[in-house]
Design a protein around this motif. Sequence first.
Motif, PDB file in Angstrom:
ATOM      1  N   GLN A  38       0.882  -1.188   0.036  1.00  0.00           N
ATOM      2  CA  GLN A  38       0.012  -0.121  -0.016  1.00  0.00           C
ATOM      3  C   GLN A  38       0.710   1.218   0.037  1.00  0.00           C
ATOM      4  O   GLN A  38       0.515   2.260  -0.926  1.00  0.00           O
ATOM      5  CB  GLN A  38      -0.923  -0.010   1.235  1.00  0.00           C
ATOM      6  N   ARG A  39       1.792   1.248   0.812  1.00  0.00           N
ATOM      7  CA  ARG A  39       2.905   2.402   0.740  1.00  0.00           C
ATOM      8  C   ARG A  39       3.427   2.604  -0.685  1.00  0.00           C
ATOM      9  O   ARG A  39       3.703   3.884  -0.841  1.00  0.00           O
ATOM     10  CB  ARG A  39       3.740   2.282   2.043  1.00  0.00           C
ATOM     11  N   GLN A  40       4.056   1.582  -0.974  1.00  0.00           N
ATOM     12  CA  GLN A  40       4.641   1.520  -2.516  1.00  0.00           C
ATOM     13  C   GLN A  40       3.808   2.359  -3.373  1.00  0.00           C
ATOM     14  O   GLN A  40       3.967   2.963  -4.317  1.00  0.00           O
ATOM     15  CB  GLN A  40       5.083   0.233  -2.683  1.00  0.00           C
ATOM     16  N   LEU A  41       2.290   1.749  -3.373  1.00  0.00           N
ATOM     17  CA  LEU A  41       1.569   2.065  -4.451  1.00  0.00           C
ATOM     18  C   LEU A  41       1.310   3.870  -4.140  1.00  0.00           C
ATOM     19  O   LEU A  41       1.052   4.488  -4.991  1.00  0.00           O
ATOM     20  CB  LEU A  41       0.291   1.484  -4.203  1.00  0.00           C
ATOM     21  N   ALA A  46       2.087   9.258  -6.183  1.00  0.00           N
ATOM     22  CA  ALA A  46       2.389  10.566  -5.619  1.00  0.00           C
ATOM     23  C   ALA A  46       3.112  11.467  -6.841  1.00  0.00           C
ATOM     24  O   ALA A  46       2.989  12.707  -6.823  1.00  0.00           O
ATOM     25  CB  ALA A  46       3.673  10.721  -4.455  1.00  0.00           C
ATOM     26  N   ASP A  47       3.531  10.809  -8.021  1.00  0.00           N
ATOM     27  CA  ASP A  47       4.115  11.574  -8.817  1.00  0.00           C
ATOM     28  C   ASP A  47       3.041  12.081  -9.812  1.00  0.00           C
ATOM     29  O   ASP A  47       3.349  13.015 -10.933  1.00  0.00           O
ATOM     30  CB  ASP A  47       5.090  10.737  -9.693  1.00  0.00           C
ATOM     31  N   TYR A  48       1.730  11.682  -9.715  1.00  0.00           N
ATOM     32  CA  TYR A  48       0.701  12.125 -10.647  1.00  0.00           C
ATOM     33  C   TYR A  48      -0.292  12.820 -10.168  1.00  0.00           C
ATOM     34  O   TYR A  48      -1.177  12.307  -9.061  1.00  0.00           O
ATOM     35  CB  TYR A  48       0.078  10.781 -11.294  1.00  0.00           C
ATOM     36  N   PRO A  49      -0.408  14.135 -10.104  1.00  0.00           N
ATOM     37  CA  PRO A  49      -1.252  15.049  -9.516  1.00  0.00           C
ATOM     38  C   PRO A  49      -2.801  14.494  -9.464  1.00  0.00           C
ATOM     39  O   PRO A  49      -3.525  14.887  -8.945  1.00  0.00           O
ATOM     40  CB  PRO A  49      -1.055  16.377  -9.993  1.00  0.00           C
ATOM     41  N   GLU A  50      -2.922  14.130 -10.772  1.00  0.00           N
ATOM     42  CA  GLU A  50      -4.672  13.904 -11.130  1.00  0.00           C
ATOM     43  C   GLU A  50      -5.038  12.651 -10.206  1.00  0.00           C
ATOM     44  O   GLU A  50      -6.184  12.473 -10.064  1.00  0.00           O
ATOM     45  CB  GLU A  50      -4.661  13.616 -12.564  1.00  0.00           C
ATOM     46  N   LEU A  51      -3.955  11.985  -9.681  1.00  0.00           N
ATOM     47  CA  LEU A  51      -4.495  10.786  -8.758  1.00  0.00           C
ATOM     48  C   LEU A  51      -4.329  11.218  -7.328  1.00  0.00           C
ATOM     49  O   LEU A  51      -4.500  10.205  -6.592  1.00  0.00           O
ATOM     50  CB  LEU A  51      -3.564   9.679  -8.933  1.00  0.00           C
ATOM     51  N   GLN A  52      -4.287  12.445  -6.844  1.00  0.00           N
ATOM     52  CA  GLN A  52      -3.780  12.719  -5.538  1.00  0.00           C
ATOM     53  C   GLN A  52      -5.284  12.564  -4.527  1.00  0.00           C
ATOM     54  O   GLN A  52      -5.233  12.412  -3.291  1.00  0.00           O
ATOM     55  CB  GLN A  52      -3.648  14.270  -5.351  1.00  0.00           C
ATOM     56  N   ASP A  53      -6.532  12.348  -5.626  1.00  0.00           N
ATOM     57  CA  ASP A  53      -7.822  12.041  -4.799  1.00  0.00           C
ATOM     58  C   ASP A  53      -7.900  10.653  -4.355  1.00  0.00           C
ATOM     59  O   ASP A  53      -8.892  10.165  -3.604  1.00  0.00           O
ATOM     60  CB  ASP A  53      -9.057  12.353  -5.581  1.00  0.00           C
ATOM     61  N   ILE A  54      -7.160   9.859  -4.849  1.00  0.00           N
ATOM     62  CA  ILE A  54      -7.202   8.422  -4.336  1.00  0.00           C
ATOM     63  C   ILE A  54      -6.926   8.236  -2.943  1.00  0.00           C
ATOM     64  O   ILE A  54      -5.980   8.634  -2.537  1.00  0.00           O
ATOM     65  CB  ILE A  54      -6.287   7.438  -5.044  1.00  0.00           C
TER      66      ILE A  54
END
Length: 72
Positions: A38-41, A46-54
């Motif tokens: 989970q931490r690795q995912l 974290a490098d993709y701002p559009e995925l920050q809502d996950i």
Amino acid sequence: MANDHFGSYQPNAKARKQAEKDQRRMEYRRAIESYCDQRQLLRDIADYPELQDITVWQVASAASQKIAPQAR
């Protein structure tokens, strides 16, 4: 074999306790591996701002789906 009646093996108390201890150890190990995954995912996204809502729950769901086929 202890208590071997008609081919059905009934482990003695010591063997049963060892099996329970092994099972608890494996559950603990799986929990640690799941946490690390989970931490690795989360680090990977974290490098993709559009995925920050996950959320962590969505990551956990994705990790469990990745692990599920191996459980067979």
